[in-house]
Design a protein around this motif. Structure first.
Motif, PDB file in Angstrom:
ATOM      1  N   ARG A   1       0.808  -1.220   0.000  1.00 22.22           N
ATOM      2  CA  ARG A   1       0.000   0.000   0.000  1.00 22.22           C
ATOM      3  C   ARG A   1       0.842   1.271   0.000  1.00 22.22           C
ATOM      4  O   ARG A   1       0.299   2.378  -0.123  1.00 22.22           O
ATOM      5  CB  ARG A   1      -0.912   0.006   1.231  1.00 22.22           C
ATOM      6  N   SER A   2       2.144   1.133   0.132  1.00 19.71           N
ATOM      7  CA  SER A   2       3.025   2.303   0.220  1.00 19.71           C
ATOM      8  C   SER A   2       2.989   3.118  -1.073  1.00 19.71           C
ATOM      9  O   SER A   2       2.811   2.576  -2.173  1.00 19.71           O
ATOM     10  CB  SER A   2       4.460   1.857   0.507  1.00 19.71           C
ATOM     11  N   SER A   3       3.167   4.421  -0.935  1.00 22.72           N
ATOM     12  CA  SER A   3       3.260   5.290  -2.120  1.00 22.72           C
ATOM     13  C   SER A   3       4.670   5.298  -2.699  1.00 22.72           C
ATOM     14  O   SER A   3       4.888   5.835  -3.783  1.00 22.72           O
ATOM     15  CB  SER A   3       2.852   6.722  -1.742  1.00 22.72           C
ATOM     16  N   GLU A   4       5.604   4.680  -2.001  1.00 24.75           N
ATOM     17  CA  GLU A   4       6.993   4.595  -2.465  1.00 24.75           C
ATOM     18  C   GLU A   4       7.150   3.361  -3.359  1.00 24.75           C
ATOM     19  O   GLU A   4       6.853   2.237  -2.942  1.00 24.75           O
ATOM     20  CB  GLU A   4       7.954   4.513  -1.283  1.00 24.75           C
ATOM     21  N   VAL A   5       7.637   3.570  -4.582  1.00 21.39           N
ATOM     22  CA  VAL A   5       7.779   2.471  -5.529  1.00 21.39           C
ATOM     23  C   VAL A   5       8.724   1.398  -5.001  1.00 21.39           C
ATOM     24  O   VAL A   5       8.486   0.193  -5.173  1.00 21.39           O
ATOM     25  CB  VAL A   5       8.269   2.997  -6.900  1.00 21.39           C
ATOM     26  N   PHE A   6       9.802   1.826  -4.337  1.00 19.67           N
ATOM     27  CA  PHE A   6      10.772   0.859  -3.817  1.00 19.67           C
ATOM     28  C   PHE A   6      10.100  -0.094  -2.825  1.00 19.67           C
ATOM     29  O   PHE A   6      10.345  -1.309  -2.848  1.00 19.67           O
ATOM     30  CB  PHE A   6      11.937   1.595  -3.134  1.00 19.67           C
ATOM     31  N   GLU A   7       9.265   0.443  -1.948  1.00 17.90           N
ATOM     32  CA  GLU A   7       8.588  -0.403  -0.972  1.00 17.90           C
ATOM     33  C   GLU A   7       7.561  -1.318  -1.646  1.00 17.90           C
ATOM     34  O   GLU A   7       7.358  -2.461  -1.216  1.00 17.90           O
ATOM     35  CB  GLU A   7       7.926   0.457   0.095  1.00 17.90           C
ATOM     36  N   GLN A   8       6.903  -0.820  -2.694  1.00 21.35           N
ATOM     37  CA  GLN A   8       5.995  -1.672  -3.459  1.00 21.35           C
ATOM     38  C   GLN A   8       6.758  -2.846  -4.070  1.00 21.35           C
ATOM     39  O   GLN A   8       6.291  -3.995  -4.053  1.00 21.35           O
ATOM     40  CB  GLN A   8       5.310  -0.869  -4.564  1.00 21.35           C
ATOM     41  N   GLU A   9       7.942  -2.547  -4.633  1.00 23.40           N
ATOM     42  CA  GLU A   9       8.774  -3.595  -5.204  1.00 23.40           C
ATOM     43  C   GLU A   9       9.116  -4.655  -4.166  1.00 23.40           C
ATOM     44  O   GLU A   9       9.000  -5.866  -4.421  1.00 23.40           O
ATOM     45  CB  GLU A   9      10.064  -3.005  -5.775  1.00 23.40           C
ATOM     46  N   GLN A  10       9.555  -4.197  -2.982  1.00 18.85           N
ATOM     47  CA  GLN A  10       9.913  -5.136  -1.927  1.00 18.85           C
ATOM     48  C   GLN A  10       8.704  -5.971  -1.511  1.00 18.85           C
ATOM     49  O   GLN A  10       8.830  -7.174  -1.244  1.00 18.85           O
ATOM     50  CB  GLN A  10      10.461  -4.367  -0.720  1.00 18.85           C
ATOM     51  N   GLY A  11       7.526  -5.353  -1.506  1.00 19.31           N
ATOM     52  CA  GLY A  11       6.308  -6.058  -1.127  1.00 19.31           C
ATOM     53  C   GLY A  11       5.930  -7.158  -2.107  1.00 19.31           C
ATOM     54  O   GLY A  11       5.648  -8.299  -1.701  1.00 19.31           O
ATOM     55  N   VAL A  12       5.939  -6.837  -3.427  1.00 18.13           N
ATOM     56  CA  VAL A  12       5.527  -7.849  -4.413  1.00 18.13           C
ATOM     57  C   VAL A  12       6.591  -8.938  -4.567  1.00 18.13           C
ATOM     58  O   VAL A  12       6.265 -10.112  -4.813  1.00 18.13           O
ATOM     59  CB  VAL A  12       5.205  -7.209  -5.780  1.00 18.13           C
ATOM     60  N   ILE A  13       7.881  -8.564  -4.418  1.00 17.86           N
ATOM     61  CA  ILE A  13       8.938  -9.575  -4.487  1.00 17.86           C
ATOM     62  C   ILE A  13       8.815 -10.540  -3.310  1.00 17.86           C
ATOM     63  O   ILE A  13       8.951 -11.762  -3.455  1.00 17.86           O
ATOM     64  CB  ILE A  13      10.334  -8.906  -4.503  1.00 17.86           C
ATOM     65  N   SER A  14       8.512  -9.993  -2.132  1.00 18.17           N
ATOM     66  CA  SER A  14       8.324 -10.843  -0.955  1.00 18.17           C
ATOM     67  C   SER A  14       7.093 -11.729  -1.109  1.00 18.17           C
ATOM     68  O   SER A  14       7.131 -12.933  -0.792  1.00 18.17           O
ATOM     69  CB  SER A  14       8.192  -9.957   0.286  1.00 18.17           C
ATOM     70  N   LEU A  15       5.982 -11.160  -1.608  1.00 19.09           N
ATOM     71  CA  LEU A  15       4.766 -11.942  -1.820  1.00 19.09           C
ATOM     72  C   LEU A  15       5.011 -13.055  -2.827  1.00 19.09           C
ATOM     73  O   LEU A  15       4.568 -14.195  -2.641  1.00 19.09           O
ATOM     74  CB  LEU A  15       3.637 -11.023  -2.305  1.00 19.09           C
ATOM     75  N   ARG A  16       5.736 -12.742  -3.872  1.00 15.47           N
ATOM     76  CA  ARG A  16       6.047 -13.739  -4.902  1.00 15.47           C
ATOM     77  C   ARG A  16       6.866 -14.882  -4.305  1.00 15.47           C
ATOM     78  O   ARG A  16       6.619 -16.060  -4.588  1.00 15.47           O
ATOM     79  CB  ARG A  16       6.808 -13.076  -6.054  1.00 15.47           C
ATOM     80  N   SER A  17       7.847 -14.541  -3.481  1.00 19.74           N
ATOM     81  CA  SER A  17       8.698 -15.558  -2.861  1.00 19.74           C
ATOM     82  C   SER A  17       7.903 -16.448  -1.909  1.00 19.74           C
ATOM     83  O   SER A  17       8.023 -17.673  -1.931  1.00 19.74           O
ATOM     84  CB  SER A  17       9.852 -14.873  -2.120  1.00 19.74           C
ATOM     85  N   ILE A  18       7.074 -15.822  -1.077  1.00 17.71           N
ATOM     86  CA  ILE A  18       6.292 -16.579  -0.089  1.00 17.71           C
ATOM     87  C   ILE A  18       5.330 -17.538  -0.785  1.00 17.71           C
ATOM     88  O   ILE A  18       5.243 -18.728  -0.437  1.00 17.71           O
ATOM     89  CB  ILE A  18       5.524 -15.616   0.839  1.00 17.71           C
ATOM     90  N   THR A  19       4.588 -17.041  -1.771  1.00 17.92           N
ATOM     91  CA  THR A  19       3.591 -17.879  -2.446  1.00 17.92           C
ATOM     92  C   THR A  19       4.239 -18.890  -3.384  1.00 17.92           C
ATOM     93  O   THR A  19       3.589 -19.843  -3.820  1.00 17.92           O
ATOM     94  CB  THR A  19       2.600 -17.006  -3.243  1.00 17.92           C
ATOM     95  N   ARG A  20       5.496 -18.674  -3.684  1.00 15.30           N
ATOM     96  CA  ARG A  20       6.225 -19.625  -4.515  1.00 15.30           C
ATOM     97  C   ARG A  20       6.685 -20.825  -3.688  1.00 15.30           C
ATOM     98  O   ARG A  20       6.655 -21.967  -4.147  1.00 15.30           O
ATOM     99  CB  ARG A  20       7.452 -18.923  -5.123  1.00 15.30           C
ATOM    100  N   ASN A  21       7.115 -20.566  -2.481  1.00 11.77           N
ATOM    101  CA  ASN A  21       7.766 -21.588  -1.671  1.00 11.77           C
ATOM    102  C   ASN A  21       6.888 -22.169  -0.570  1.00 11.77           C
ATOM    103  O   ASN A  21       7.197 -23.241  -0.054  1.00 11.77           O
ATOM    104  CB  ASN A  21       9.049 -21.005  -1.046  1.00 11.77           C
ATOM    105  N   LYS A  22       5.817 -21.489  -0.192  1.00  4.90           N
ATOM    106  CA  LYS A  22       4.953 -21.965   0.896  1.00  4.90           C
ATOM    107  C   LYS A  22       3.542 -22.219   0.348  1.00  4.90           C
ATOM    108  O   LYS A  22       2.768 -21.295   0.149  1.00  4.90           O
ATOM    109  CB  LYS A  22       4.915 -20.934   2.028  1.00  4.90           C
ATOM    110  N   GLU A  23       3.239 -23.465   0.115  1.00  7.44           N
ATOM    111  CA  GLU A  23       1.937 -23.811  -0.449  1.00  7.44           C
ATOM    112  C   GLU A  23       0.790 -23.347   0.448  1.00  7.44           C
ATOM    113  O   GLU A  23      -0.234 -22.873  -0.036  1.00  7.44           O
ATOM    114  CB  GLU A  23       1.842 -25.326  -0.662  1.00  7.44           C
ATOM    115  N   GLU A  24       0.962 -23.493   1.757  1.00  8.41           N
ATOM    116  CA  GLU A  24      -0.130 -23.134   2.664  1.00  8.41           C
ATOM    117  C   GLU A  24      -0.429 -21.640   2.651  1.00  8.41           C
ATOM    118  O   GLU A  24      -1.544 -21.215   2.965  1.00  8.41           O
ATOM    119  CB  GLU A  24       0.199 -23.580   4.095  1.00  8.41           C
TER     120      GLU A  24
END
Length: 524
Positions: free
Chosen positions: A222-245
């Motif tokens: 939800r951050s207005s900072e693009v860098f923080e958005q990047e970190q958020g989607v990269i983290s979400l991608r990693s979590i949903t990639r490696n943790k099925e639950e």
């Protein structure tokens, strides 16, 4: 004349018909087409039970419009059956009342009438009830095409990318059409143990209080900072990639709402990782319908048409994954994914083209999508790709053609496009790169042969018997069985032709019209 004028004229026609009991010259109301407002010359019954002029139904079907009737309902034009009883009754009434028999109305004139009806309705009223449900989340967020940077802001994250997918193709015996794949989008790594068929995960309160993990992700997303958005989607991608639950626990309305805006981001790194995260979330079976109903499909279509190469790969993978759920197939077709997916078949990216082909295969398991694809003139395009042996897409394209061939419209379009000669030629050249491709080629021919006399003659002209005999001896079990059935059918046709010729000669005639091929297919 404007929409209001036409509405007035339509109401007058219906009002006049209600006086039929008082004026013997006025036709009964049931003789009048509710759309054209005139006496019906070729009445037909539609799926919802009403009777209309055939040309009026054709116009409404071509314009994808269903008018509101007097009782407030909308007719279903998916099936049309001649109403011979009412036609006979109309003719008898004309004879008794000394009225000229009705003639078929002009298509162009009726088209103008229907377009005025469409213009007179509010936009939201023109959408069918089922489509309203599909589009309710789209109206608030209309698709927007953004321009994309030629290069990403950061380096491409290769540890999330993939090799080719494993697949399991099963040729269905009942209709000659393969059953659904159990396969993952090719944008996902084949080394992962994850598959589409994920075991159910017991979560006590899926809609309960927000978890610490989700709250942390939402803060960045939800951050207005693009860098923080990047970190958020990269983290979400990693979590949903490696943790099925996590795929189910994180697929909440809160997160989907935020992710939907990031899928449309102007920043390539944000957009790529957002779409990749959506692919990962869609792997959970329980999430597929939820994602479609959250309004993602129009944005995935935009990404497929105008995104970066990597965005297009993930958009095609997401549409394929979502199309695996039967409840999503019609929705994805209604929302306009078929044509972009057809275009994506020729993508420079092998992943994009392969997942687009698989998405089209699953979408064409539904009749409405078959008809839409046929109207887009897809048959000729698909056959040209088969002839050119586009990469190793031939096997997947053959599967799409198998689906199209099981409906009358698809069978006719394929026969018109010389599909029999194309497929027989493909088998003759011995350039089929796998047994599964050869099986699919035979399956496509088998689907075309179903109750079609025209196929039998075209197959003889293409000298298919020789190739089918080879398949009968050396093919896989499924291919041998289909080849055997087609050979039996073609031998039966040969015997029928000989008997027909003998009968003609015995009667003194020398005509050989039995050997001519008509323009349409004959049903036995």
């Amino acid at each position: 004349m404007g929409g209001n004028g036409k509405q007035h004229r339509w109401k007058i026609s219906l009002h006049r018909s209600s006086k039929s009991k008082l004026d013997p010259k006025t036709p009964p109301k049931e003789f009048i087409c509710p759309i054209s407002g005139s006496l019906m010359s070729d009445p037909v019954i539609v799926s919802s039970g009403q009777t209309f002029e055939r040309v009026a139904v054709q116009v409404c079907t071509d314009l994808n419009f269903s008018p509101v009737l007097e009782n407030g309902s909308r007719p279903d034009f998916s099936t049309v059956i001649p109403n011979l009883a009412i036609k006979t009754t109309i003719i008898n009434w004309c004879n008794k009342s000394h009225t000229v028999h009705p003639h078929a109305p002009d298509y162009g004139s009726l088209e103008s009438t229907v377009r005025e009806m469409m213009a007179a309705e509010a936009p939201e009223e023109r959408i069918r009830v089922s489509e309203k449900e599909l589009l309710k989340n789209v109206a608030e967020n209309p698709p927007v095409n953004f321009s994309h940077a030629a290069t990403e802001l950061g380096t491409r994250i290769n540890h999330f990318d993939s090799g080719s997918s494993e697949e399991s193709v099963i040729i269905g015996e009942s209709h000659g059409t393969p059953l659904p794949f159990t396969i993952r989008p090719t944008c996902l790594s084949s080394t992962s143990s994850t598959s589409i068929e994920i075991s159910e995960i017991e979560i006590q309160n899926p809609s309960g209080p927000i978890s610490e993990e989700e709250e942390k992700l939402l803060t960045n997303l939800r951050s207005s900072e693009v860098f923080e958005q990047e970190q958020g989607v990269i983290s979400l991608r990693s979590i949903t990639r490696n943790k099925e639950e996590a795929r189910f626990s994180l697929c909440t309305p809160r997160l989907l709402f935020v992710l939907r805006s990031l899928v449309q981001s102007r920043y390539t790194v944000v957009q790529v990782n957002a779409v990749a995260s959506l692919v990962n979330l869609s792997l959970e079976k329980r999430n597929k319908v939820k994602i479609v109903r959250s309004g993602f499909v129009p944005f995935l279509i935009d990404n497929l048409k105008a995104g970066s190469s990597e965005t297009q790969e993930h958009a095609a993978g997401a549409l394929f994954s979502l199309a695996l759920d039967d409840n999503n197939k019609m929705a994805i077709g209604v929302l306009g994914a078929l044509q972009p997916l057809m275009h994506a078949l020729r993508s420079d990216s092998e992943r994009t083209s392969h997942d687009s082909a698989l998405a089209l295969y699953h979408l064409t398991l539904v009749q409405t999508n078959r008809i839409k694809l046929i109207k887009l003139a897809a048959v000729s395009t698909l056959l040209s790709m088969v002839k050119s042996k586009t990469r190793d897409l031939v096997s997947r394209i053959l599967l799409i053609l198998c689906n199209l061939a099981v409906c009358v419209e698809g069978q006719t379009a394929m026969l018109d496009a010389n599909a029999v000669e194309c497929l027989v030629g493909l088998m003759r050249e011995n350039e089929l790169n796998s047994e599964s491709t050869r099986e699919n080629c035979v399956a496509a021919l088998y689907a075309l042969s179903h109750r079609s006399f025209r196929f039998k003659l075209l197959a003889k002209e293409a000298k298919a018997v020789e190739e089918l005999k080879k398949i009968e001896k050396t093919g896989t079990e499924r291919a041998r069985e289909k080849a055997k059935r087609m050979l039996q059918m073609m031998r039966a046709v040969g015997e029928e032709e000989e008997e027909g010729l003998e009968g003609t000669l015995e009667s003194g005639g020398l005509t050989r019209n039995w050997n001519r091929v008509g323009g349409g297919s004959t049903t036995f």
